[in-house]
Design an enzyme around this catalytic site. Structure first.
Site, mmCIF file in Angstrom:
data_model
loop_
_atom_site.group_PDB
_atom_site.id
_atom_site.type_symbol
_atom_site.label_atom_id
_atom_site.label_comp_id
_atom_site.label_asym_id
_atom_site.label_seq_id
_atom_site.Cartn_x
_atom_site.Cartn_y
_atom_site.Cartn_z
ATOM 1 N NE ARG A 45 110.822 60.884 16.844
ATOM 2 C CZ ARG A 45 111.862 60.922 16.105
ATOM 3 N NH1 ARG A 45 112.868 60.810 16.699
ATOM 4 N NH2 ARG A 45 111.938 60.559 14.766
ATOM 5 N N GLY A 46 110.012 57.301 16.860
ATOM 6 C CA GLY A 46 111.011 56.528 16.071
ATOM 7 C C GLY A 46 110.956 55.047 16.231
ATOM 8 C CB ALA A 47 110.158 52.077 14.085
ATOM 9 N NE ARG A 88 103.273 57.094 17.851
ATOM 10 C CZ ARG A 88 103.993 57.734 16.966
ATOM 11 N NH1 ARG A 88 105.225 58.031 17.377
ATOM 12 N NH2 ARG A 88 103.623 58.314 15.998
ATOM 13 C CD GLN A 198 108.345 64.269 13.674
ATOM 14 O OE1 GLN A 198 108.086 64.903 12.591
ATOM 15 N NE2 GLN A 198 107.241 63.417 13.980
ATOM 16 C CG ASP A 239 107.596 54.571 11.916
ATOM 17 O OD1 ASP A 239 107.330 54.630 13.181
ATOM 18 O OD2 ASP A 239 108.037 55.527 10.983
ATOM 19 C CG ASN A 249 109.764 57.040 7.038
ATOM 20 O OD1 ASN A 249 110.034 56.553 8.242
ATOM 21 N ND2 ASN A 249 110.142 58.055 6.748
ATOM 22 C CE LYS A 250 106.301 60.577 11.860
ATOM 23 N NZ LYS A 250 105.379 60.351 12.772
#
Length: 349
Positions: A45-47, A88, A198, A239, A249-250
């Site tokens: 995960r993470g762009a 995603r 996270q 992201d 973002n998250k």
């Protein structure tokens, strides 16, 4: 060096981030379908890391294609790309990587009809995307370090470190590491980042592993520690960044940005140029992924909420550009007005 995703001769090696910090387990994914599922299930995960994984998954799928002609290969290639694009929706690096692989395929196809040569070129392109990400994160760290004072405590939300990228430095945590490598004393306050934790599981883990002082707080403590004067700056990843600087973002990032504004604390976004999406004018056009309710109602296999209740679980939110002090990229630092500064950086890249 932390390696969340890596190319191997017989598959893609991924660190299963769902198991951290309790277990450090590496998976070998032997098909593009397994890579796509790993992205969907947040093994990776993470762009930036998602983009790298997608590129490698496409290269792996093409390598395994049994097509004997360029036309056969192209049909398989497009199907693999479509599969990756459905994993995603929010992280633009995914789509950027897919389009870059498409361009590499078209170039290879125009220059050779040798199926094996085309496959090798696509593998080389995926590996180049990985290497370029490592260099980009180092550049983000250098630019960002100039904004972090000696003795600073940086608050961050989610994980935008080595685990969210090609490895090594990261984006938001790359700024922290850049400041450290510049000889500055720097510490981090990490939000836990519900519901997937996270910050608690990943940011705290990799900073502790790297010997950088880190203090973990729950998400609802951020305003309190800011009011106490414990936060020098906020640095988060991204992201997708719209043309006007609105940033996805998250989930929870918007709340942190509002609190930072209220307490006159600079709020920085750190991301590579590939995260900027000039095709959308504002954050209103950014698709927001909604994930399984069980991520909210359960911790691992332990239920923490009653059965049968309604759950809303957006994975991201959008921080308006007016709350962002600066956007740190691998090509320089953008400041308001972002419609001009971001375009100038992208066009100069």
């Amino acid at each position: 060096m932390i390696k969340p995703v890596e190319w191997a001769a017989d598959g893609i090696i991924m660190l299963d981030q769902r198991l951290l910090p309790a277990e450090e387990r590496y998976l070998k994914l032997r098909s593009y379908e397994e890579v796509a599922d790993a992205i969907r299930q947040m093994v990776v995960r993470g762009a930036p890391a998602i983009g790298i994984a997608a590129a490698m998954g496409i290269a792996l799928g093409l390598k395994q294609s049994i097509g004997t002609s360029v036309a056969d290969l192209e049909e398989d290639f497009e199907y693999i790309c479509e599969t990756m694009s459905r994993t995603r929706p929010t992280a633009v690096n995914l789509f950027w990587a897919i389009e870059r692989m498409r361009a590499a395929f078209q170039k290879a196809k125009s220059e050779t009809s040798d199926v094996e040569e085309i496959k090798q070129r696509l593998i080389a392109e995926a590996r180049a995307i990985h290497e370029e990400d490592l260099a980009a994160n180092r550049a983000i760290g250098r630019f960002g370090a100039e904004l972090i004072p000696d003795g600073a405590t940086v608050l961050t939300h989610c994980n935008a470190g080595a685990l969210a990228t090609g490895g090594d430095y990261g984006t938001a945590l790359g700024v922290v590491r850049g400041a450290r490598d510049a000889g500055k004393r720097v510490a981090v306050i990490a939000d836990e980042t519900r519901p997937f934790l996270q910050g608690a599981r990943l940011t705290a883990w990799e900073l502790a592993k790297d010997g950088i002082p880190v203090t973990l707080i729950t998400d609802n403590m951020a305003g309190h520690v800011m009011k106490q004067g414990k936060v020098s700056a906020v640095v988060v990843g991204a992201d997708r960044i719209a043309a006007n600087g609105d940033t996805a973002n998250k989930i929870g990032t918007y709340m942190v940005a509002v609190l930072a504004k209220e307490h006159n604390i600079p709020f920085y976004v750190a991301a590579p140029i590939s995260t900027i999406d000039l095709s959308i004018p504002s954050g209103d056009q950014i698709p927001i992924e909604e994930r399984d309710p069980s991520e909210v109602t359960q911790l691992r296999d332990q239920r923490i909420a009653p059965e049968g209740i309604d759950v809303y679980n957006p994975a991201f939110d959008v921080t308006p550009n007016e709350l962002i002090t600066a956007i740190i990229t691998d090509k320089g630092v953008a400041r308001p007005p972002y419609t001009q500064s971001l375009r100038a950086l992208v066009q100069g890249a």
